[in-house]
Enzyme design. Structure first.
Site, short mmCIF file in Angstrom:
data_model
loop_
_atom_site.label_atom_id
_atom_site.label_comp_id
_atom_site.label_asym_id
_atom_site.label_seq_id
_atom_site.Cartn_x
_atom_site.Cartn_y
_atom_site.Cartn_z
N ASP A 192 -4.78 15.34 -11.29
CA ASP A 192 -3.57 14.66 -10.81
C ASP A 192 -2.43 14.59 -11.80
O ASP A 192 -1.27 14.71 -11.42
CB ASP A 192 -3.93 13.22 -10.42
CG ASP A 192 -5.03 13.16 -9.40
OD1 ASP A 192 -5.78 14.14 -9.26
OD2 ASP A 192 -5.15 12.12 -8.74
N GLU A 427 -15.66 8.54 -17.23
CA GLU A 427 -14.86 9.44 -16.38
C GLU A 427 -14.34 10.64 -17.18
O GLU A 427 -14.33 11.76 -16.69
CB GLU A 427 -13.71 8.62 -15.79
CG GLU A 427 -12.92 9.32 -14.70
CD GLU A 427 -11.83 8.43 -14.15
OE1 GLU A 427 -11.74 7.25 -14.55
OE2 GLU A 427 -11.03 8.92 -13.33
#
Ligand code: 2M8
Length: 465
Positions: A192, A427
């Site tokens: 993103d 993550e």
């Protein structure tokens, strides 16, 4: 280049088993009863390419859940074939994630939308799903005859949906005329906040009042230094509103969409999945040829339009600006997923992986940073602008396995394992120190580590135990 490669340490069997057990506990904690949240805090719904990675990891010991994961996602497929990037869980309170179902208003969008299915977002993510469905089936084959029968029934159910998905990409997103799919939003790339999108985002002119006030839920759960800036977020929201308010109409994209990019990672995954779909078709007694033809077209599109011979790199193509995006990110390495990638491009990518762009010197550095270490705007902790991601490592590791298993591949496997041992199922990770960032107990980190450790055990690849 090989002089940069370091010896690969070995992992004891007991440590490997402990890692597998802890990864499984993460997946158990993140299971909702029908799918897996990407993370309990930051991402409390089902994400599209996350679901594919999660199914791949689960399939080693949980066939039923792996199948359910993919089928839950596909329950959100739109009538036009689009597989949305989020399928929302109605039991999660409104406001736990932004942008939520009200923002996307997908049900009211048009007849193209999700119909009577679950609430979804209105954009998509990289098409990993056919590849995931095939991998789930391969694990069933190893489990025995009963599992194979159930798995063939599963493939029979998902096959038409996957065909519709790939048709949507070719028909509605093939707007650049290159047999490649274009994305209309950075969130569709999966990466993103990558620097690839910076120029397009900077050039956006947002009319006053076009972005209503909103609350960033992500900053409640993550350090702002790890996440996109507010300025970037406004642009993300504006692009999403623009697509939504045009009724998610793909027919007018070329004329209207302020953001339209053909990205190497997205298209390489699609190519890999198109090959998988051909295999699924043949397992079911259908003709695999149309899917191989699609894979061949994507292959040619990537070589003709995304390969930049001067830079010796694959680069994203900005359809509106009619220019390559000269940002050296991990996306450039992903065409390794194309099993037919010619030796010239394979060699260039392998050289890049061993170079100072992606391979830091020093004993405690980890592979593969998401952005060129030598770029002035490289950021070791901000999301998609430098940190190491386990799904990206896994994709490169699988890609390299199709092209002769060069030594850097074992180093990537070691990095993945060492990062998790050091910092847990985070993550993303600092490429120099291995510190973990973003969410804890992140599902695809757990799932892909399971897959890696099992595959290494099967093939005897290094690191061994
Ligand atoms: C991240 O994206 C979401 C938006 O879709 C977010 O930042 O809120 C990305 O890393 C994306 O690739 C991933 O699928 C998603 C959930 O893990 O998080």
């Amino acid at each position: 280049m090989t002089s940069r490669l370091r010896p690969v340490p070995r992992l004891a069997r007991v440590e490997r088993d402990a890692l597998l057990a802890e990864a499984q506990r993460v997946l158990d904690r993140n299971w909702t009863g029908h799918s897996t949240v990407a993370s309990r805090t930051l991402y409390p719904h089902q994400w599209s390419w996350d679901a594919a990675f999660i199914a791949i990891g689960r399939a080693w010991s949980e066939q039923a859940r792996a199948q359910r994961e993919l089928e839950s996602l596909l329950a959100g497929q739109w009538a036009n074939g689009m597989v949305p990037h989020i399928v929302f869980d109605p039991s999660v309170p409104v406001g736990e994630y932004f942008p939520g179902p009200d923002f996307w208003a997908a049900h009211g969008a048009s007849e193209a939308g999700p119909g009577t299915g679950p609430a979804t977002s209105g954009i998509l993510q990289p098409p990993m799903h056919a590849r995931a469905a095939l991998e789930v089936h391969r694990r069933a084959e190893a489990a025995g005859e009963g599992a194979v029968a159930a798995s063939l029934a599963f493939l029979g159910r998902v096959y038409p949906k996957l065909v519709a998905w790939h048709r949507y990409l070719a028909g509605r997103r093939g707007v650049g005329g290159h047999h490649l799919a274009a994305i209309v939003h950075p969130w569709e790339s999966g990466m993103d906040n990558s620097p690839i999108w910076d120029q397009d985002l900077d050039e956006l002119r947002i009319p006053p009042g076009a972005v209503p006030a909103y609350r960033r839920h992500d900053l409640v759960h993550a350090d702002p230094a790890d996440r996109p800036t507010d300025a970037a977020y406004d642009r993300f929201v504006y692009l999403a509103i623009s697509y939504r308010d045009a009724g998610y109409d793909d027919a007018t994209l070329l004329a209207r969409s302020p953001f339209l990019v053909e990205d190497p990672l997205f298209n390489a995954i699609w190519c890999w999945s198109a090959h998988a779909l051909a295999e699924i078709a043949e397992l079911l007694g259908h003709d695999g040829a149309p899917h191989r033809t699609m894979a061949r077209r994507i292959h040619e599109g990537m070589l003709t339009y995304l390969w930049e011979p001067g830079a010796r790199r694959f680069l994203a193509w900005d359809v509106r600006g009619r220019r390559h995006v000269s940002k050296n990110t991990v996306s450039s390495l992903m065409p390794l997923l194309d099993p037919e990638l010619p030796a010239e491009q394979v060699d260039a990518i392998v050289a890049e992986l061993g170079s100072t762009h992606f391979h830091a010197a020093g004993p405690a550095s980890f592979l593969v940073p998401s952005y060129d270490l030598a770029s002035p705007d490289f950021d070791r902790r901000r999301y998609w602008r430098g940190p190491v991601w386990i799904n990206i490592d896994w994709l490169i590791w699988r890609g390299l396995g199709q092209h002769g298993d060069p030594p850097v591949r074992a180093e990537i496997a070691t990095s993945m394992t060492q990062l998790v041992r050091r910092s847990g199922f985070r993550e993303y990770f600092d490429p120099f120190t291995g510190d973990g960032y973003g969410s804890h107990d992140f599902s695809w980190t757990a799932a892909l580590l399971i897959d890696l450790l099992h595959r290494l055990g099967l093939t005897g690849d290094r690191p061994a135990w």
